[in-house]
Design a protein around this motif. Structure first.
Motif, PDB file in Angstrom:
ATOM      1  N   PRO A   1       0.791  -1.222   0.000  1.00  0.00           N
ATOM      2  CA  PRO A   1       0.000   0.000   0.000  1.00  0.00           C
ATOM      3  C   PRO A   1       0.830   1.283   0.000  1.00  0.00           C
ATOM      4  CG  PRO A   1       0.015  -0.946   2.179  1.00  0.00           C
ATOM      5  CD  PRO A   1       0.751  -1.905   1.278  1.00  0.00           C
ATOM      6  N   LEU A   2       2.135   1.142  -0.133  1.00  0.00           N
ATOM      7  CA  LEU A   2       2.984   2.328  -0.145  1.00  0.00           C
ATOM      8  C   LEU A   2       2.905   3.032  -1.496  1.00  0.00           C
ATOM      9  CD1 LEU A   2       6.215   0.944   1.547  1.00  0.00           C
ATOM     10  CD2 LEU A   2       4.432   2.324   2.589  1.00  0.00           C
ATOM     11  N   PRO A   3       2.924   4.355  -1.494  1.00  0.00           N
ATOM     12  CA  PRO A   3       2.994   5.095  -2.752  1.00  0.00           C
ATOM     13  C   PRO A   3       4.258   4.719  -3.541  1.00  0.00           C
ATOM     14  CG  PRO A   3       2.423   6.559  -0.943  1.00  0.00           C
ATOM     15  CD  PRO A   3       2.807   5.238  -0.342  1.00  0.00           C
ATOM     16  N   SER A   4       4.179   4.810  -4.854  1.00  0.00           N
ATOM     17  CA  SER A   4       5.291   4.379  -5.711  1.00  0.00           C
ATOM     18  C   SER A   4       6.597   5.107  -5.388  1.00  0.00           C
ATOM     19  CB  SER A   4       4.936   4.565  -7.185  1.00  0.00           C
ATOM     20  OG  SER A   4       4.697   5.928  -7.469  1.00  0.00           O
TER      21      SER A   4
ATOM     22  N   ALA B   1      12.303   7.726   2.044  1.00  0.00           N
ATOM     23  CA  ALA B   1      11.046   6.991   1.922  1.00  0.00           C
ATOM     24  C   ALA B   1      10.039   7.486   2.956  1.00  0.00           C
ATOM     25  CB  ALA B   1      11.288   5.495   2.079  1.00  0.00           C
ATOM     26  N   ILE B   2      10.501   7.708   4.179  1.00  0.00           N
ATOM     27  CA  ILE B   2       9.622   8.211   5.237  1.00  0.00           C
ATOM     28  C   ILE B   2       9.133   9.613   4.885  1.00  0.00           C
ATOM     29  CG2 ILE B   2       9.536   8.949   7.655  1.00  0.00           C
ATOM     30  CD1 ILE B   2      11.505   6.591   8.226  1.00  0.00           C
TER      31      ILE B   2
ATOM     32  N   ALA C   1       4.817   2.801   9.071  1.00  0.00           N
ATOM     33  CA  ALA C   1       4.322   2.291   7.794  1.00  0.00           C
ATOM     34  C   ALA C   1       5.465   1.860   6.891  1.00  0.00           C
ATOM     35  CB  ALA C   1       3.473   3.338   7.092  1.00  0.00           C
ATOM     36  N   VAL C   2       6.477   2.689   6.808  1.00  0.00           N
ATOM     37  CA  VAL C   2       7.633   2.348   5.957  1.00  0.00           C
ATOM     38  C   VAL C   2       8.345   1.113   6.480  1.00  0.00           C
ATOM     39  CG1 VAL C   2       9.906   3.158   5.218  1.00  0.00           C
ATOM     40  CG2 VAL C   2       7.931   4.671   5.019  1.00  0.00           C
ATOM     41  N   GLU C   3       8.490   1.011   7.793  1.00  0.00           N
ATOM     42  CA  GLU C   3       9.150  -0.169   8.361  1.00  0.00           C
ATOM     43  C   GLU C   3       8.291  -1.425   8.196  1.00  0.00           C
ATOM     44  OE1 GLU C   3      10.011   1.063  12.362  1.00  0.00           O
ATOM     45  OE2 GLU C   3      11.903   1.996  11.764  1.00  0.00           O
ATOM     46  N   THR C   4       6.977  -1.287   8.318  1.00  0.00           N
ATOM     47  CA  THR C   4       6.088  -2.431   8.181  1.00  0.00           C
ATOM     48  C   THR C   4       6.098  -2.971   6.758  1.00  0.00           C
ATOM     49  OG1 THR C   4       4.638  -1.638   9.933  1.00  0.00           O
ATOM     50  CG2 THR C   4       3.702  -3.196   8.378  1.00  0.00           C
TER      51      THR C   4
END
Length: 97
Positions: free
Chosen positions: A54-57, A71-72, A89-92
């Motif tokens: 679900p992370l943005p590209s 990224a964060i 979120a980034v770590e997950t």
């Protein structure tokens, strides 16, 4: 002439301020957005659709280059999340790029 210009400026500012959403409107909008997201999750679950990342590209691109800090920052910019939420979120999802 200056009085007319001042009155015109005050009227313009008042009109612009009236266009800003009030607190009640913000609460309604947040509730509606939450409901839309909830219903979308229900539809995706019913169809068996799984969002694997679900992370943005842009966030995924930074992670692919190994730049977690960028990224964060990109996640915060894209989502408006606070620093702690963005980091989590980034770590997950970071290991799934």
């Amino acid at each position: 002439m200056e009085i007319a210009l001042t009155v015109l400026m005050v009227a313009l500012v008042a009109l612009l301020a009236a266009q800003l959403p009030g607190r009640a409107e913000q609460v309604r909008t947040a509730y509606r957005l939450g409901e839309i997201e909830r219903r979308l999750r229900l539809v995706m679950d019913q169809l068996g659709v799984v969002d694997t990342s679900p992370l943005p590209s842009e966030v995924r691109e930074h992670l692919a280059r190994g730049d977690k800090i960028k990224a964060i920052a990109a996640y915060r910019k894209a989502t408006g999340a606070d620093l702690r939420s963005a980091k989590e979120a980034v770590e997950t999802y970071g290991g799934q790029h």
